[in-house]
Design an enzyme around this catalytic site. Structure first.
Site, PDB file in Angstrom:
ATOM      1  N   GLU A  96       0.816  -1.228   0.000  1.00  0.00           N
ATOM      2  CA  GLU A  96       0.000   0.000   0.000  1.00  0.00           C
ATOM      3  C   GLU A  96       0.841   1.265   0.000  1.00  0.00           C
ATOM      4  O   GLU A  96       0.550   2.211  -0.742  1.00  0.00           O
ATOM      5  CB  GLU A  96      -0.946   0.036   1.214  1.00  0.00           C
ATOM      6  CG  GLU A  96      -2.215  -0.777   1.056  1.00  0.00           C
ATOM      7  CD  GLU A  96      -2.036  -2.231   1.403  1.00  0.00           C
ATOM      8  OE1 GLU A  96      -0.938  -2.576   1.911  1.00  0.00           O
ATOM      9  OE2 GLU A  96      -2.952  -3.033   1.175  1.00  0.00           O
ATOM     10  N   HIS A 136     -10.116  -4.319  11.074  1.00  0.00           N
ATOM     11  CA  HIS A 136     -10.781  -4.244   9.769  1.00  0.00           C
ATOM     12  C   HIS A 136     -12.099  -3.479   9.833  1.00  0.00           C
ATOM     13  O   HIS A 136     -12.884  -3.545   8.886  1.00  0.00           O
ATOM     14  CB  HIS A 136     -11.059  -5.648   9.222  1.00  0.00           C
ATOM     15  CG  HIS A 136      -9.844  -6.350   8.697  1.00  0.00           C
ATOM     16  ND1 HIS A 136      -8.845  -6.812   9.511  1.00  0.00           N
ATOM     17  CD2 HIS A 136      -9.453  -6.668   7.442  1.00  0.00           C
ATOM     18  CE1 HIS A 136      -7.907  -7.391   8.779  1.00  0.00           C
ATOM     19  NE2 HIS A 136      -8.251  -7.311   7.523  1.00  0.00           N
TER      20      HIS A 136
END
Lengths: 465, 329
Positions: A199, A268
């Protein structure tokens, strides 16, 4: 005693699916691990394995059946010495399904990320949509949020060769959440690019590509992973125009699932709305409906400002009416009034709108008329529409999933205090997620999230009724 | 591969040697002036001088072609001057004035010139590396044969995003030269204390990226290595790593007393490896220029730098409206 085979949940958010195919027929012997059926979610077809050995006694759900709820018995498996005649009526046994769910294991493919969202429940259509940009008589098309996002990208990619999509699993896998489905086929690997799991690196790379004159769309599998890359979103993308005295544009869109999905716990499940909304130089969108998602994403891709585009996994499979227009765009900084009302203003955005609209519906039954405002974009934020609404209703409740400290609701409260103080008949209530990391346990997770009932209760509090 | 040996004699033309001399001297005098203006309070904040490292950018610019891109860290004044940006605009940005490249809103560490293909000027150590890969990506996407020079230091070479970028650059064969300017100190931490293996040019091996060490104090060696790297990129073979063994004479920034090394260490480099003195000697030995001619160049450069400093003092501060501009397109 025959064993019930239940419709499996193949992802954290799956509620129902299609029983696409039976690989076995009644009377067949199966061993544990045999692939006995193929189950289709709205994003993928998955193989379904037997957990126990035995003989297929009775198939209860025919292949091709759509909308089979998770935990519905789909077949009966006979153990040694049993015959099909031993199978009684199974229709009343649904309650026990939950505990048995773990028995039904499925091949989930190469990633352990959630790969399905609950499909197609029809969402309420706006009662009073203030959308002057849609011409009178425009046909509407039922579209899932997922398809609307894909359509927006495809349309902009057709129109401009400098637009490309990159991210993890966006190309060959067709999207971890199937948002990019079909794009590789149409645009090829030059413009639909699978990245390594990196990322920080690919966010910086996309930002550089934007500085080099391209228009990248970066898909984060979820925004939780964008925290590895947040330096480039804020320090590079958002600030470069200013630091260069207006010389450099950084036309990049960062998009992906944001907020809680279901049962994926603390790392998450986080809503970044308030985080990004604070950053000058960024535009931030958090649409609720498919129409808004499509119109806003097209605007985002075309603009020269870096955009953080916050989607929601639980909404991907929801169907909404989308104007069937060649080029439907929505400007940033314009709220949508979903329903008009006189007694209270409920302000929300993203998945918070689900609770706001459900609450408004129930409150109407009690004779309380709520005006529901969807901010749609958080930066710029259309506080003017909120102020005008509050001048009429004199009360306000804000609804969001993020944490309470320095929330979007806090900001709205502050704006109302400064610009509509004399119109307020009650303190503004900010409903948010609870001030805790997201727990895993189902009951605790439910408690951590904002609920429709909390919205209803807050409205009663501010309306003193 | 060992550092390329300094050539005793030069095959470089007189014109090229004179150009290198002029460009390196411009950077050095400019930086000395910036140091003075900093001392006078005309430049604020962080100011990282490039003195000592001039041969790196000047040599690589000599290997570049029109349209090639460059991006670096916050020690960026030299890169801007070498890419042809106007010293007045750079100095006025250092003083935070309207006439600066970023209208005074970027400062020493954040300047850009789309015209000269200079993409900053980045204040976060290592961040320019994936951004540079993005610039190279944009050229590959457009199928032109441009190359991006991505500069970073020995300190940044330990950032994770550098390796994420190595992987993508090699995977996608991005046309970029990773230029590691190894000046031996990451602020106050010597590479000995921060780096497990001293040879940074080998850091791409795991990704299949070729690399070589270069005497970064020797402008001719730098140019030769640059040409090789650029040819590799333009051939579509992907990225290349050049580790420039160089040295900075000043502290990390103006506020760094540089107590982590001895005066003698600095003086020794100045006496034996100075990149400008090296070219000066080549010019004199090769009878390409006389002392007087070089003095004339010195004088001319001093004039350019003084004019830049005057401009940077006289240019007004940005108007107060500028606070609110250039945030959104």
């Amino acid at each position: 005693m025959a064993i019930e085979i239940l419709m499996p949940a193949l992802s954290p958010t799956m509620e129902e699916g299609t029983l696409a195919k039976w690989n076995v027929k009644e009377g067949d012997t199966v061993a544990a691990g045999d692939v006995i059926a193929e189950i289709e979610t709205d994003k993928a077809t998955m193989e379904f394995e037997a957990v126990d050995e035995g003989t297929m006694g009775k198939i209860l759900v025919e292949e091709g059946t759509e909308g089979v709820k998770v935990n519905t018995p789909i077949a009966m498996l006979l153990e040694e010495g049993e015959s099909a005649d031993d199978i009684g009526d199974t229709s009343a046994k649904d309650d026990k399904g939950k505990a048995d769910k773990a028995e039904a294991e499925a091949e989930t493919g190469p990633v352990d990320e959630p790969v399905a969202a609950n499909p197609g429940a029809e969402m309420p259509a706006p009662k009073k949509v203030s959308d002057p940009e849609i011409p009178e008589g425009t046909a509407m098309k039922s579209t899932t949020l997922r398809e609307a996002l894909r359509d927006a990208m495809a349309e902009e990619m057709r129109a401009d060769d400098t637009v490309f999509l990159m991210g993890e699993e966006v190309a060959e896998y067709q999207g971890a959440y199937k948002v990019s489905q079909g794009l590789l086929d149409e645009f090829g690997p030059r413009r639909v690019i699978d990245t390594p799991i990196t990322e920080h690196g690919f966010t910086g790379l996309a930002t550089g590509a934007a500085m080099g004159g391209l228009r990248p769309i970066v898909e984060f599998m979820t925004f939780n992973f964008a925290m590895q890359a947040i330096d480039h979103i804020i320090n590079t993308a958002a600030k470069t125009r200013y630091m260069s005295g207006g010389q450099m544009s950084v036309p990049v869109v960062f998009r992906g699932a944001n907020g809680a999905a279901a049962r994926v716990a603390a790392q998450h499940s986080q809503d970044y709305a308030a985080w990004y909304a604070q950053i000058p130089g960024l535009h931030v969108a958090m649409p609720y409906s498919a129409a808004d998602a499509k119109g806003l994403l097209k605007t985002a891709i075309r603009g020269d400002t870096p955009v953080v585009f916050l989607e929601n996994e639980l909404l991907y499979g929801q169907t909404f009416e989308v104007p069937d227009l060649d080029d439907y765009t929505i400007p940033f900084g314009k709220a949508r009034i979903w329903r008009e009302g006189d007694d209270v203003t409920i302000v929300s955005f993203g998945i918070g709108m689900k609770y706001a609209l459900e609450a408004a519906e129930k409150l109407a039954e009690d004779g309380i008329s709520a005006e529901v405002v969807d901010l749609r974009t958080l930066r710029p934020m259309d506080t003017e529409t909120v102020i005008e609404s509050v001048k009429k209703t004199n009360r306000c409740v804000t609804v969001e999933e993020g944490w309470p400290v320095c929330s979007i609701g806090n900001h709205i409260s502050s704006v109302l205090m400064q610009q509509a103080f004399d119109y307020l008949d009650a303190p503004v209530i900010n409903l948010t997620g609870k001030d805790v990391p997201m727990p895993y346990a189902a009951n605790l997770e439910k408690l951590a999230l904002v609920t429709t009932q909390e919205v209803i209760d807050a409205v009663h509090t501010v309306t003193y009724r | 591969m060992a550092a390329a040996k300094k050539q005793a004699k030069s095959n470089t033309s007189k014109e090229d040697l004179l150009a290198y001399y002029r460009e390196m001297l411009l950077i050095r005098r400019f930086e000395e002036k910036a140091g003075q203006l900093y001392g006078m309070g005309l430049i604020g904040g962080f100011c990282h001088l490039y003195i000592g490292q001039e041969a790196v950018v000047v040599g690589l610019e000599a290997a570049a072609e029109e349209g090639d891109k460059r991006i670096t860290s916050y020690r960026d004044h030299g890169h801007m001057l070498a890419s042809g940006m106007d010293p007045k605009g750079v100095m006025a940005e250092l003083t935070g004035r309207e006439g600066g490249y970023s209208k005074g809103k970027g400062g020493s560490m954040h300047m850009f010139s789309t015209e000269k293909h200079f993409y900053g000027g980045h204040g976060i150590v290592g961040a320019q590396v994936p951004i540079g890969a993005g610039l190279a990506f944009s050229d590959k996407y457009r199928e032109n044969d441009r190359v991006t020079f991505t500069y970073f230091g020995d300190g940044a070479a330990n950032q994770g995003q550098v390796y994420e970028t190595f992987n993508m650059a090699a995977l996608w064969k991005l046309p970029m030269v990773f230029v590691i300017e190894n000046n031996q100190y990451a602020m106050g931490t010597s590479s000995k204390r921060s780096t497990s293996t001293p040879d940074l040019y080998t850091r791409g091996e795991a990704f299949g990226i070729p690399g070589e060490a270069v005497d970064g104090m020797d402008v001719q060696a730098v140019k030769a290595a640059g040409e090789k790297a650029v040819a590799h990129c333009r051939d579509g073979k992907g990225p290349y790593i050049l580790e420039m063994k160089t040295y900075r004479y000043r502290g990390h920034s103006m506020s760094d007393p540089a107590k982590y090394r001895t005066r003698e260490e600095v003086q020794k480099v100045r006496d034996t490896r100075d990149p400008i003195e090296n070219v000066r000697e080549l010019l004199l030995q090769g009878k390409h220029a006389s002392e007087d001619e070089l003095k004339e160049i010195d004088k001319e450069i001093k004039g350019v730098v003084n004019a830049a400093a005057d401009f940077a003092r006289e240019s007004p501060e940005p108007s107060l409206d500028e606070l609110w501009t250039d945030i959104y397109a």
